[in-house]
Structures are given as structure tokens and as C-alpha cells.
Design a protein around this motif. Sequence first.
Motif, PDB file in Angstrom:
ATOM      1  N   CYS A 193       0.836  -1.207   0.000  1.00 49.92           N
ATOM      2  CA  CYS A 193       0.000   0.000   0.000  1.00 49.92           C
ATOM      3  C   CYS A 193       0.868   1.252   0.000  1.00 49.92           C
ATOM      4  N   ARG A 194       1.957   1.211   0.727  1.00 52.29           N
ATOM      5  CA  ARG A 194       2.862   2.363   0.766  1.00 52.29           C
ATOM      6  C   ARG A 194       3.496   2.607  -0.614  1.00 52.29           C
ATOM      7  N   ALA A 195       3.990   1.536  -1.246  1.00 51.19           N
ATOM      8  CA  ALA A 195       4.608   1.678  -2.562  1.00 51.19           C
ATOM      9  C   ALA A 195       3.586   2.124  -3.602  1.00 51.19           C
ATOM     10  N   ALA A 196       2.385   1.550  -3.549  1.00 49.71           N
ATOM     11  CA  ALA A 196       1.346   1.931  -4.510  1.00 49.71           C
ATOM     12  C   ALA A 196       0.897   3.367  -4.302  1.00 49.71           C
ATOM     13  N   GLY A 197       0.822   3.799  -3.052  1.00 50.79           N
ATOM     14  CA  GLY A 197       0.371   5.152  -2.750  1.00 50.79           C
ATOM     15  C   GLY A 197       1.322   6.221  -3.232  1.00 50.79           C
ATOM     16  N   GLN A 198       2.589   5.866  -3.444  1.00 47.76           N
ATOM     17  CA  GLN A 198       3.557   6.816  -3.964  1.00 47.76           C
ATOM     18  C   GLN A 198       3.395   7.030  -5.466  1.00 47.76           C
ATOM     19  N   THR A 199       2.609   6.160  -6.106  1.00 52.76           N
ATOM     20  CA  THR A 199       2.508   6.166  -7.564  1.00 52.76           C
ATOM     21  C   THR A 199       1.099   6.446  -8.064  1.00 52.76           C
ATOM     22  N   PHE A 200       0.105   5.804  -7.458  1.00 49.35           N
ATOM     23  CA  PHE A 200      -1.274   5.919  -7.927  1.00 49.35           C
ATOM     24  C   PHE A 200      -2.024   6.947  -7.090  1.00 49.35           C
TER      25      PHE A 200
END
Length: 246
Positions: A193-200
Motif C-alpha cells: 500500500c505504501r509503494a502503490a500510494g507513492q505512484t497511484f
Amino acid sequence: MQGQTVWEGETEGGHYQIVDTLYDGRAARVLYSLDPQTAQSGVATDGKPDLLFEYNQCFFELASSLLPKTVLIIGGGVGTLATALLAALPDVHIVMVEPDADLAGLAYRYFDLPRDKRLQIEHADGLSWLQQHDTCFDIIFVDAFTNEQIPRELQTAEAFQAYVKHVQPGGVIAMNVISTYHGLQSKVLRALCRAAGQTFSQLDLIVAGEGYSLWLPQNFVLLGQTTTRRRLADYTRGKAMELPAI
């Protein structure tokens, strides 16, 4: 694991067994990894329309609602999702990236994967394929596992940056995640979720099944969007969840 073994042997990716058995109370044909006897793919053989795995059904419902013309599946296994999408979406073109080349033969022989010009199968690891191609897709499904672990290279910020470069404007990424929601074992879900939140720009999270304690490992589907702010959880029967604290 009980049932009738219809095939057993080695592939590029390891030792597998195909078994006709009962899975979650349904007659099914299941591809198992024998270490540690993990179900990798499977199809129901009971004549009912729902896909065997609940997260795969969530993927299917999402695609059936959004009607994509182009789909990328990272980690296709024996193509059970691809088979269902080809039957339901006559205008779809699917690229399925599966590193184990031997699984395609098993898919055609034992799981009724159609030989269809709308399906392109690539044998490579997911991140390498993304880095070597520039095609964009309406939906990207990520379902890549070694036993119950997503390959580390597909969990990173670099991977999510690669995903977003291959999503059409208004497109969607949907990732199958095996994790707990609470406790120490939830670190996988929180990291993704942290990695995705930086992108999407928008994330949705659904739990694919019902009746499991959120302290136990189970299937979640993480959904990401870049521009369109739809509530994607509404397109599936999965239960919407608050994003975990990261």
C-alpha cells in the motif's frame, strides 16, 4: 490434499501436481506446488459460473464491469483468468506474462486454455518484461507468486513506477496480495500500500473472501488508479476495507 492425480512432474519453475479434487467444497481441477502443497491455479468443474478462487472472481468482475480492450496479466499460471476473460469479452486482447514456459503446455492440455489470437503469452519475469516493453493497457492484473510470496522485485516502488507507465489514462492496476490485515504478518500488505500510494492517485482495497479472521493470511485485492476517481470496490463482490496504517 486428496483427490485423483492426473499429472505430476517437473517444470522450469519447480515440481507440480494436477489433481481432481474438492477445493473449498467445490469439484475442481487444481495445480499444486508440492512445496508446501500450495494451490497455484485451478478451475471449478461443478458447472457453476464463479471462478474457483475468490480473488480471481473479483478480478473477473472488475473486468466485466470496466470492459477493457487491453489486459496485461503478470503471473498467468495456467491461464484460468485469461480463459474466463476471453470467453466473456469478445473484443479483448490479453498479454499474459508467465516465466515458467512449461505451464502453457499444461494449460492447453489440462485446463482448456484456448489457442486464441487474442491471447499473447510471454515467458519472462514480470518486471523485466515491463522494462523491455512500452505497451499500455486498460487493466493490469498482478498475480505473481512463489508459493505464497510475491516476488520481491514486484513489491518495490520501482515496480509500481513500471506498472503506472504501462497503464492507459483512466486505467487500473489490480494486485492479488496474500497477507493478514492485522498483526506482524500484515507488513506485506502495508508495504505494498505504501509503494502503490507513492505512484497511484487513488487506492482501493478489498478482501476477496468472507468468514476469515483478519488476523489470518488471506487474499486481498489492491486496486490503483491514476486519473479516474471511481470507487472500484463497488464493481466486485469483495468487501471494501480501509487502507491499513503504513
